[in-house]
Design an enzyme around this catalytic site. Structure first.
Site, PDB file in Angstrom:
ATOM      1  N   GLU A 147       0.818  -1.212   0.000  1.00 26.96           N
ATOM      2  CA  GLU A 147       0.000   0.000   0.000  1.00 26.96           C
ATOM      3  C   GLU A 147       0.852   1.262   0.000  1.00 26.96           C
ATOM      4  OE1 GLU A 147      -3.943   1.989   2.008  1.00 26.96           O
ATOM      5  OE2 GLU A 147      -3.094   0.194   2.925  1.00 26.96           O
ATOM      6  N   ASP A 183      -3.821   4.103  -3.463  1.00 28.83           N
ATOM      7  CA  ASP A 183      -4.793   4.852  -2.669  1.00 28.83           C
ATOM      8  C   ASP A 183      -4.802   6.297  -3.133  1.00 28.83           C
ATOM      9  OD1 ASP A 183      -5.905   6.482  -0.479  1.00 28.83           O
ATOM     10  OD2 ASP A 183      -5.965   4.575   0.627  1.00 28.83           O
ATOM     11  N   GLU A 246     -12.647   3.798   1.076  1.00 25.89           N
ATOM     12  CA  GLU A 246     -12.026   3.868   2.398  1.00 25.89           C
ATOM     13  C   GLU A 246     -12.147   5.282   2.959  1.00 25.89           C
ATOM     14  OE1 GLU A 246      -8.058   2.107   4.653  1.00 25.89           O
ATOM     15  OE2 GLU A 246      -7.828   3.055   2.700  1.00 25.89           O
TER      16      GLU A 246
END
Length: 271
Positions: A147, A183, A246
């Protein structure tokens, strides 16, 4: 590879599907797990991420995929060779748990900077430490995702805070089991230029997380990322992996999730 493992890898070759992260949609809320998961499925979510293991049977019974689980503490990562043995054991155990329970992917981290913080050294350490774990994941039919995190606000000191860092790790390992968890919220804070970066690294991206920037809230007009444009770009590029929402909803979480799902389901144009 066993036939069932090959079939699990095949889950990642379906059309783009949408999930939500349990922690962000339930944070500070008193929810009844079965009712909440049922409502989330009704809002259009097809999977759930980082769900406590005790709730896995509920999600499976409701037809929700268990999309991601976390492999280890994000502060202590593969950038430190001294941690490799312990981390490899932790992540292998989580891979086996994921395979047994039907979870699709395990998230891993580079960890916080230490010593002189040299990126080249840290990338080499991540490649060395993750290569055998990726081989284990491949054999189990589970995806590994490294990530990208922001070190500006949420994760001070985190070393994998630029797309280029994670991309070099993924290329260095060279396994189909290891991909980037891109992300958009974190990378908007760190580097911006989301569309160009997604295009340049599209072959390395195995998962996308959304949230409004800068506040990590809903995907609406009170934040600066054009998520409709990003969705259109992903569709234009033929993205067929998961998009996980998220963000921390301002209001009622199921309504916020339904709006986010609708945004990514709507026809869109490339940004």
């Amino acid at each position: 590879m066993a036939a069932d493992a090959a079939g699990r890898i095949g889950h990642w070759r379906l059309v783009m599907r949408q999930s939500f992260t349990w922690w962000s949609f339930t944070m500070g809320r008193d929810v009844e797990p079965e009712a909440f998961l049922r409502d989330a499925a009704g809002a259009g979510a097809q999977g759930v991420e980082m769900l406590p293991q005790a709730h896995w049977p509920i999600a499976r019974d409701l037809g929700l995929e268990l999309v991601t689980v976390t492999g280890h503490k994000l502060e202590e990562g593969f950038n430190d060779p001294a941690r490799h043995e312990g981390l490899q054991g932790d992540v292998r155990r989580m891979i086996d748990t994921a395979a047994e329970g039907g979870a699709l992917a395990v998230i891993v981290f580079a960890g916080n900077r230490f010593g002189d913080g040299d990126d080249d050294r840290a990338i080499a350490a991540c490649v060395e430490g993750l290569a055998p774990v990726a081989a284990h994941a491949h054999g189990a039919g589970v995806r590994l995702l490294i990530e990208l995190l922001n070190s500006k606000v949420d994760h001070p000191g985190q070393q994998c805070d630029r797309t280029a860092f994670g991309a070099q790790v993924v290329r260095g390992v060279g396994s189909p089991a290891l991909k980037l968890l891109y992300d958009g919220y974190h990378m908007q804070l760190m580097e911006g230029d989301l569309s160009r970066t997604i295009k340049a690294n599209f072959d390395l991206i195995g998962h996308v997380h959304t949230a409004g920037a800068p506040g990590r809230r809903d995907l609406d007009d009170r934040q600066e990322i054009n998520w409709r444009g990003v969705a259109g770009l992903l569709r234009h590029l033929g993205y067929d992996q998961w998009v996980g929402h998220e963000f921390i909803p301002r209001g009622e979480p199921i309504a916020a999730l339904k709006e986010a799902v609708a945004l990514f389901d709507a026809p869109g144009r490339e940004a």
